[in-house]
Design a protein around this motif. Structure first.
Motif, PDB file in Angstrom:
ATOM      1  N   ASP A 101      37.206  39.665  41.156  1.00 30.66           N
ATOM      2  CA  ASP A 101      38.226  39.881  42.188  1.00 30.66           C
ATOM      3  C   ASP A 101      39.364  40.750  41.659  1.00 30.66           C
ATOM      4  OD1 ASP A 101      36.777  38.359  43.982  1.00 30.66           O
ATOM      5  OD2 ASP A 101      37.979  36.544  43.694  1.00 30.66           O
ATOM      6  N   LEU A 102      39.818  40.474  40.447  1.00 32.21           N
ATOM      7  CA  LEU A 102      40.905  41.264  39.855  1.00 32.21           C
ATOM      8  C   LEU A 102      40.473  42.718  39.645  1.00 32.21           C
ATOM      9  CD1 LEU A 102      42.245  38.675  37.257  1.00 32.21           C
ATOM     10  CD2 LEU A 102      43.434  39.475  39.327  1.00 32.21           C
ATOM     11  N   CYS A 103      39.245  42.910  39.174  1.00 32.46           N
ATOM     12  CA  CYS A 103      38.740  44.269  38.958  1.00 32.46           C
ATOM     13  C   CYS A 103      38.623  45.023  40.284  1.00 32.46           C
ATOM     14  CB  CYS A 103      37.389  44.242  38.252  1.00 32.46           C
ATOM     15  SG  CYS A 103      37.487  43.754  36.524  1.00 32.46           S
ATOM     16  N   ARG A 104      38.161  44.335  41.315  1.00 32.25           N
ATOM     17  CA  ARG A 104      37.977  44.984  42.617  1.00 32.25           C
ATOM     18  C   ARG A 104      39.307  45.368  43.264  1.00 32.25           C
ATOM     19  NH1 ARG A 104      32.757  41.939  45.291  1.00 32.25           N
ATOM     20  NH2 ARG A 104      31.193  43.124  44.128  1.00 32.25           N
ATOM     21  N   GLN A 105      40.401  44.792  42.808  1.00 32.40           N
ATOM     22  CA  GLN A 105      41.709  45.228  43.295  1.00 32.40           C
ATOM     23  C   GLN A 105      42.023  46.645  42.821  1.00 32.40           C
ATOM     24  OE1 GLN A 105      44.700  42.292  42.261  1.00 32.40           O
ATOM     25  NE2 GLN A 105      43.544  40.652  43.244  1.00 32.40           N
ATOM     26  N   GLU A 106      41.361  47.031  41.716  1.00 33.74           N
ATOM     27  CA  GLU A 106      41.579  48.371  41.174  1.00 33.74           C
ATOM     28  C   GLU A 106      40.427  49.323  41.479  1.00 33.74           C
ATOM     29  OE1 GLU A 106      43.100  48.538  37.155  1.00 33.74           O
ATOM     30  OE2 GLU A 106      43.782  46.454  37.330  1.00 33.74           O
ATOM     31  N   ASP A 107      39.214  48.770  41.621  1.00 33.38           N
ATOM     32  CA  ASP A 107      38.037  49.599  41.907  1.00 33.38           C
ATOM     33  C   ASP A 107      37.053  48.756  42.717  1.00 33.38           C
ATOM     34  OD1 ASP A 107      35.723  51.112  41.970  1.00 33.38           O
ATOM     35  OD2 ASP A 107      35.667  51.489  39.812  1.00 33.38           O
ATOM     36  N   ARG A 108      36.985  49.012  44.013  1.00 37.58           N
ATOM     37  CA  ARG A 108      36.120  48.229  44.907  1.00 37.58           C
ATOM     38  C   ARG A 108      34.646  48.329  44.526  1.00 37.58           C
ATOM     39  NH1 ARG A 108      38.020  44.331  47.117  1.00 37.58           N
ATOM     40  NH2 ARG A 108      36.331  44.308  48.590  1.00 37.58           N
ATOM     41  N   ALA A 109      34.271  49.348  43.764  1.00 40.01           N
ATOM     42  CA  ALA A 109      32.861  49.581  43.437  1.00 40.01           C
ATOM     43  C   ALA A 109      32.354  48.721  42.275  1.00 40.01           C
ATOM     44  CB  ALA A 109      32.646  51.053  43.105  1.00 40.01           C
ATOM     45  N   VAL A 110      33.232  47.988  41.603  1.00 42.00           N
ATOM     46  CA  VAL A 110      32.782  47.164  40.472  1.00 42.00           C
ATOM     47  C   VAL A 110      31.816  46.105  40.988  1.00 42.00           C
ATOM     48  CG1 VAL A 110      33.504  45.521  38.688  1.00 42.00           C
ATOM     49  CG2 VAL A 110      34.889  47.545  39.149  1.00 42.00           C
ATOM     50  N   SER A 111      30.648  46.036  40.365  1.00 39.37           N
ATOM     51  CA  SER A 111      29.639  45.092  40.847  1.00 39.37           C
ATOM     52  C   SER A 111      29.724  43.769  40.099  1.00 39.37           C
ATOM     53  CB  SER A 111      28.237  45.683  40.686  1.00 39.37           C
ATOM     54  OG  SER A 111      27.844  45.658  39.327  1.00 39.37           O
ATOM     55  N   ARG A 112      29.280  42.721  40.784  1.00 42.09           N
ATOM     56  CA  ARG A 112      29.220  41.383  40.192  1.00 42.09           C
ATOM     57  C   ARG A 112      28.328  41.403  38.950  1.00 42.09           C
ATOM     58  NH1 ARG A 112      28.846  38.911  44.450  1.00 42.09           N
ATOM     59  NH2 ARG A 112      30.773  37.720  44.405  1.00 42.09           N
ATOM     60  N   ALA A 113      27.195  42.061  39.049  1.00 41.61           N
ATOM     61  CA  ALA A 113      26.257  42.112  37.918  1.00 41.61           C
ATOM     62  C   ALA A 113      26.893  42.769  36.699  1.00 41.61           C
ATOM     63  CB  ALA A 113      24.991  42.860  38.324  1.00 41.61           C
TER      64      ALA A 113
END
Length: 160
Positions: free
Chosen positions: A48-60
């Motif tokens: 969630d924190l990473c996606r605040q900066e880059d929506r493309a970061v995948s769970r995997a």
């Protein structure tokens, strides 16, 4: 972002490249976000924190990167049983141990010099050289112990 975090990310990048592992912009972001976080975090919270900066970061990618960082010793995972796993970064942190509440998952960090000396004495007694160690004590935190004790008192009063 602080210069200290960026230097720590560079340390991780060098170590990963030396191991022949890919170092991508997403892995750099994941490492940076983990290093900025001074609380224990789950993989989902990190995502969630990473996606605040880059929506493309995948769970995997987050899960794989955490595994690589843990294997390399840059983060430490704390198994909370059914509550999942929580992580903390280890770069720049002094050694400490953990108590984990099995009711609420609270993590209490502690340092006990006498306990550390005792571990060293036991190792020496057995001719064992300690390279590292991790102590996790599982039990019930004071909040839940008080609640359980109060519930027991109420139950006794009602039955007696």
């Amino acid at each position: 972002m602080s210069d200290a975090v960026e230097r720590e990310v560079d340390v991780i990048e060098r170590a990963m490249r030396e191991r022949g592992l890919r170092w991508t912009n997403q892995r750099r972001l994941i490492a940076r976000v983990a290093l900025r976080n001074h609380d224990h975090f789950s993989a989902e919270e990190l995502l969630d924190l990473c996606r605040q900066e880059d929506r493309a970061v995948s769970r995997a990618t987050v899960y794989r990167t955490l595994g690589v960082l843990e294997t390399a010793g840059f983060v430490e995972g704390l198994d909370l049983g059914p509550g999942g796993k929580r992580y903390e970064h280890t770069l720049g942190h002094a050694h400490h141990d953990h108590m984990v509440c099995t009711v609420c998952g609270a993590i209490i960090e502690f340092v006990d010099a006498a306990l550390e000396r005792r571990q060293e004495a036991v190792a020496k007694k057995h001719g064992f050289t300690i390279e590292s160690h991790s102590l996790r004590v599982y039990g019930v935190c004071s909040d839940h112990a008080r609640a359980a004790h109060a519930g027991t008192r109420r139950a006794r009063s009602a039955s007696g």
